[in-house]
Write a protein that holds these residues in place. Structure first.
Motif, short mmCIF file in Angstrom:
data_model
loop_
_atom_site.label_atom_id
_atom_site.label_comp_id
_atom_site.label_asym_id
_atom_site.label_seq_id
_atom_site.Cartn_x
_atom_site.Cartn_y
_atom_site.Cartn_z
N ALA A 70 0.83 -1.21 0.00
CA ALA A 70 0.00 0.00 0.00
C ALA A 70 0.86 1.25 0.00
CB ALA A 70 -0.95 0.00 1.20
N ASN B 66 -7.00 2.25 0.22
CA ASN B 66 -6.30 0.99 0.54
C ASN B 66 -5.15 1.22 1.52
OD1 ASN B 66 -7.96 -0.53 -1.09
ND2 ASN B 66 -6.55 -0.58 -2.83
N ALA B 121 -12.43 1.58 2.00
CA ALA B 121 -11.72 0.92 0.90
C ALA B 121 -12.71 0.25 -0.05
CB ALA B 121 -10.72 -0.10 1.45
#
Lengths: 154, 154
Positions: A70, B66, B121
């Motif tokens: 990420a 994310n 997300a």
């Protein structure tokens, strides 16, 4: 009148410089945070697959690998604006000016880090501790390569 | 002989305290990095869905959401060890001692953050900017609630 105009112009220029400095410092702080967060997660994976393999926990390693991916996928390039080889985020930046003088090399090293971080997330999901160890080493090599070229040693 | 033994014991105790202090400072540094990285990504989403919706970029918002979820799922609890309401990571910690006095409340607020971050997300992947804005507000509320209870104001 002319001198007043000059003073006003100088004040505007001075305040712009302060704003620019703050924007650069914010980029530096965010990237120190991003790499600091990645580093914590790299440390967890190293601990569980390299140093103490008896403590390997699949779910924890998946979470850590996803966290690193990420970071790699978060658009870190936006945090390396012009002039950010000088300034202070959480601490004084350790980015070398060479980063801006060798843009092709910087891009290659960033692409390497991104590729290996995403691969580690895939391999971690598979749950094979040996394969994770191998891929972790590949990722760590991309960190070291970039530090060698572009990070000032402490 | 007795005094030599006492000195040796005191030295061991003193060095243990230094090691303990360093471990706590490392936890503080890692959590400041984690929240700093989350904050940068929260800022990007706020910019694109709240402040300047004309700049909304689906892929960038997905990457940012994310990243925040990866922070929430990374096992942050490990960075709140006993005694870490004192110490210095990147900077002096702003964690209130109340965090350790109200473990149920701390757990509830952490669970709220985790749930809303993972939901963001999911919503980000859907690409509906309005829905993202609504979910972003829910997530931001969980940040504010925890800061209000457990973070020292600057």
């Amino acid at each position: 009148m002319k001198s007043k105009l000059l003073i006003a112009l100088l004040l505007i220029l001075a305040s712009s410089a302060v704003i620019a400095g703050k924007a650069e410092d914010q980029q530096i702080k965010s990237r120190q945070s991003a790499y600091g967060f990645a580093g914590w997660n790299l440390g967890k994976i190293k601990d569980q697959v390299v140093d103490h393999p008896d403590t390997y926990n699949k779910d924890q390693v998946i979470a850590a690998a996803n966290a690193i991916a990420a970071v790699a996928n978060s658009g870190l390039g936006a945090l390396f604006g012009p002039g950010t080889d000088e300034g202070t985020g959480w601490a004084k930046t350790r980015l070398k000016p060479e980063f801006f003088q060798q843009p092709e090399e910087a891009k290659k090293l960033a692409t390497d880090f991104n590729r290996e971080a995403n691969e580690l997330a895939k391999v971690a999901a598979g749950g094979d501790a040996g394969a994770i160890k191998t891929q972790f080493a590949k990722l760590a090599d991309t960190c070291k390569a970039c530090h060698k070229s572009f990070k000032i040693k402490e």
